[in-house]
Enzyme design. Structure first.
Site, mmCIF file in Angstrom:
data_model
loop_
_atom_site.group_PDB
_atom_site.id
_atom_site.type_symbol
_atom_site.label_atom_id
_atom_site.label_comp_id
_atom_site.label_asym_id
_atom_site.label_seq_id
_atom_site.Cartn_x
_atom_site.Cartn_y
_atom_site.Cartn_z
ATOM 1 N N GLY A 187 0.800 -1.144 0.109
ATOM 2 C CA GLY A 187 -0.177 -0.129 0.109
ATOM 3 C C GLY A 187 0.728 1.352 -0.083
ATOM 4 O O GLY A 187 0.474 2.479 -0.621
ATOM 5 N N ASN A 197 -8.111 4.052 9.185
ATOM 6 C CA ASN A 197 -7.457 2.584 9.766
ATOM 7 C C ASN A 197 -7.657 2.312 11.339
ATOM 8 O O ASN A 197 -7.616 1.394 11.729
ATOM 9 C CB ASN A 197 -5.945 2.647 9.337
ATOM 10 C CG ASN A 197 -5.182 3.824 9.509
ATOM 11 O OD1 ASN A 197 -5.564 4.967 8.934
ATOM 12 N ND2 ASN A 197 -4.300 3.830 10.412
ATOM 13 N N GLN A 240 -7.777 -0.242 4.046
ATOM 14 C CA GLN A 240 -8.422 -1.035 4.972
ATOM 15 C C GLN A 240 -9.831 -1.345 4.433
ATOM 16 O O GLN A 240 -10.627 -2.217 5.322
ATOM 17 C CB GLN A 240 -8.629 -0.139 6.192
ATOM 18 C CG GLN A 240 -7.433 0.106 6.965
ATOM 19 C CD GLN A 240 -7.099 -1.136 7.578
ATOM 20 O OE1 GLN A 240 -7.624 -2.046 7.866
ATOM 21 N NE2 GLN A 240 -5.884 -1.055 8.237
ATOM 22 N N HIS A 257 -1.823 -7.627 2.740
ATOM 23 C CA HIS A 257 -1.915 -7.943 4.039
ATOM 24 C C HIS A 257 -3.003 -7.675 4.840
ATOM 25 O O HIS A 257 -3.086 -8.090 5.877
ATOM 26 C CB HIS A 257 -0.434 -7.999 4.651
ATOM 27 C CG HIS A 257 -0.173 -6.618 5.155
ATOM 28 N ND1 HIS A 257 -0.291 -6.222 6.508
ATOM 29 C CD2 HIS A 257 -0.094 -5.574 4.361
ATOM 30 C CE1 HIS A 257 -0.158 -4.850 6.595
ATOM 31 N NE2 HIS A 257 0.185 -4.290 5.587
ATOM 32 N N THR A 260 11.005 -7.284 -12.591
ATOM 33 C CA THR A 260 10.424 -8.510 -12.990
ATOM 34 C C THR A 260 9.244 -8.803 -11.989
ATOM 35 O O THR A 260 9.746 -8.614 -10.573
ATOM 36 C CB THR A 260 11.505 -9.679 -13.020
ATOM 37 O OG1 THR A 260 12.496 -9.476 -13.863
ATOM 38 C CG2 THR A 260 10.663 -11.057 -13.193
ATOM 39 N N CYS A 319 1.181 1.871 12.966
ATOM 40 C CA CYS A 319 2.265 2.633 12.736
ATOM 41 C C CYS A 319 2.495 3.679 13.656
ATOM 42 O O CYS A 319 3.519 4.503 13.491
ATOM 43 C CB CYS A 319 2.044 3.355 11.553
ATOM 44 S SG CYS A 319 1.674 2.280 9.943
#
Length: 371
Positions: A71, A151, A179, A201, A237, A322
């Site tokens: 994100g 969040n 979220q 995730h 890649t 965070c």
């Protein structure tokens, strides 16, 4: 008390179906997806399938899906990429004061190199008012970025209304839906967004994979230059393994939205806390317009981290992960004008696909014992 996980907004476990989808890639899909020979073609095919699965969840074309490392990278590509490519049209960006650091900090960086950024406030529920966005628009505004849901509190933003304002003024519109995707219906056309961020995730896919949806016709400058991977917008890649995992997670989310939203269980949790603690527990965020899995509550005149420290078997958060390690009042709650004696006691419980009613009862009992 066994370990209980109520921090799904921070990160989710891998869904078993996602693990099963990724397993063959580890052994059988080792070719470069850009190669034209027998080893590359099947890798390109599974990568395209993953793109289709993500696109199906948010109702867009597979060609509008750009895989990123998560994100944060998607947000940086949206903001910096759009600014660098379109600064000749204007230098003004509009965002909100309660955005994730992955939006706030790129905006601060862009300010250092000439951007003008307006940070609009929120109401007592943590919602941006569309009229404040409209008031902030000027002739040199080129981009609006507002998160789909917060969040910390789970409050849903009026993205569709803001999208209409952006469209009316011919301004590009980005939303960080990290979220929201997988928890509520997210349709890029209904929301009228030009760019949208997904973080793997947060919806039972691996860490290290994300997506930036870019509406056809929107032009960005790449952050990573090299060969023409990801439609020329992200050299390197492709990470086929993680992209396959995210694709499968999006496919599952599209079929199970009604069963994984957890609203009934979240409401049950809140009712039990309120019945037990009365006025000593306060809801932070919008009572209705919020993510169905998110419950941010304050235990009045307490410190949230102290309460969590007393229940080490419980995984929950005092806000966004965070901000871990800080006992200062959350910037989000501060912008909502939550009194300090209330905000310091805030705990964010975020439920998920594997949360049970028994776990909720155990948590309520644990809080009863320590309070």
């Amino acid at each position: 008390m066994e370990k209980i996980y109520l921090d799904y907004n921070a990160s989710t476990p891998l869904a078993p179906e996602v693990v099963d989808a990724m397993r063959p890639v580890l052994n059988d899909y080792y070719g470069n997806p850009s190669a034209l020979h027998w080893a590359g073609k099947p890798v390109k095919a599974v990568l395209h399938k993953a793109r289709e699965q993500v696109a199906g969840l948010i109702n867009c074309s597979p060609g509008e899906i750009i895989f990123t490392s998560g994100g944060s990278e998607a947000n940086n590509l949206a903001l910096k990429g759009y600014y660098f490519k379109n600064v000749h049209k204007g230098n003004h960006i509009i965002t909100s004061k309660i955005e994730h650091p992955a939006i706030i900090n790129p905006c601060k960086f862009l300010e250092e190199i000439g951007a003008r950024v307006t940070y609009v406030g929120v109401d007592q529920y943590g919602r941006v008012l569309p009229e404040e966005i409209e008031k902030a628009v000027s002739k040199d505004t080129i981009l609006i970025t507002i998160m789909h849901s917060n969040n910390e509190t789970g409050t849903l933003q009026p993205i569709k209304e803001i999208g209409q304002i952006a469209k009316k003024h011919g301004i590009a519109f980005h939303t960080d839906a990290s979220q929201s995707v997988g928890k509520v219906l997210v349709d890029v056309n209904e929301l009228k967004v030009d760019m949208l961020t997904i973080a793997g995730h947060k919806l039972y896919a691996p860490k290290g994979i994300g997506v930036l949806y870019i509406r056809e016709g929107v032009e960005l400058e790449p952050l990573i230059h090299g060969a023409g991977h990801e439609h020329g917008l992200r050299a390197g890649t492709e990470n086929t393994l993680l992209a396959v995992g995210l694709g499968k997670a999006c496919e599952i989310a599209g079929t199970q939205l009604g069963t994984i939203m957890q609203k009934d269980l979240t409401d049950y949790f809140w009712n039990e806390l309120r019945a037990e603690f009365g006025d000593q527990v306060v809801l932070n965020g919008h009572p209705e317009e919020r993510l169905p899995n998110t419950l941010n509550v304050s235990f009045v005149k307490r410190i949230g981290q102290d309460l969590l420290n007393a229940i080490p078997q419980l995984a929950a958060s005092t806000g966004s992960a965070c901000h871990a390690g800080s006992i200062k009042l959350s910037p989000v709650l501060k912008e909502m004008n939550v009194p300090e004696e209330v905000g310091m006691g805030a705990i964010r419980f975020s439920l998920g696909r594997y949360t049970t009613k028994d776990e909720i009862n155990i948590v309520v009992k644990a809080f009863k014992e320590i309070l």
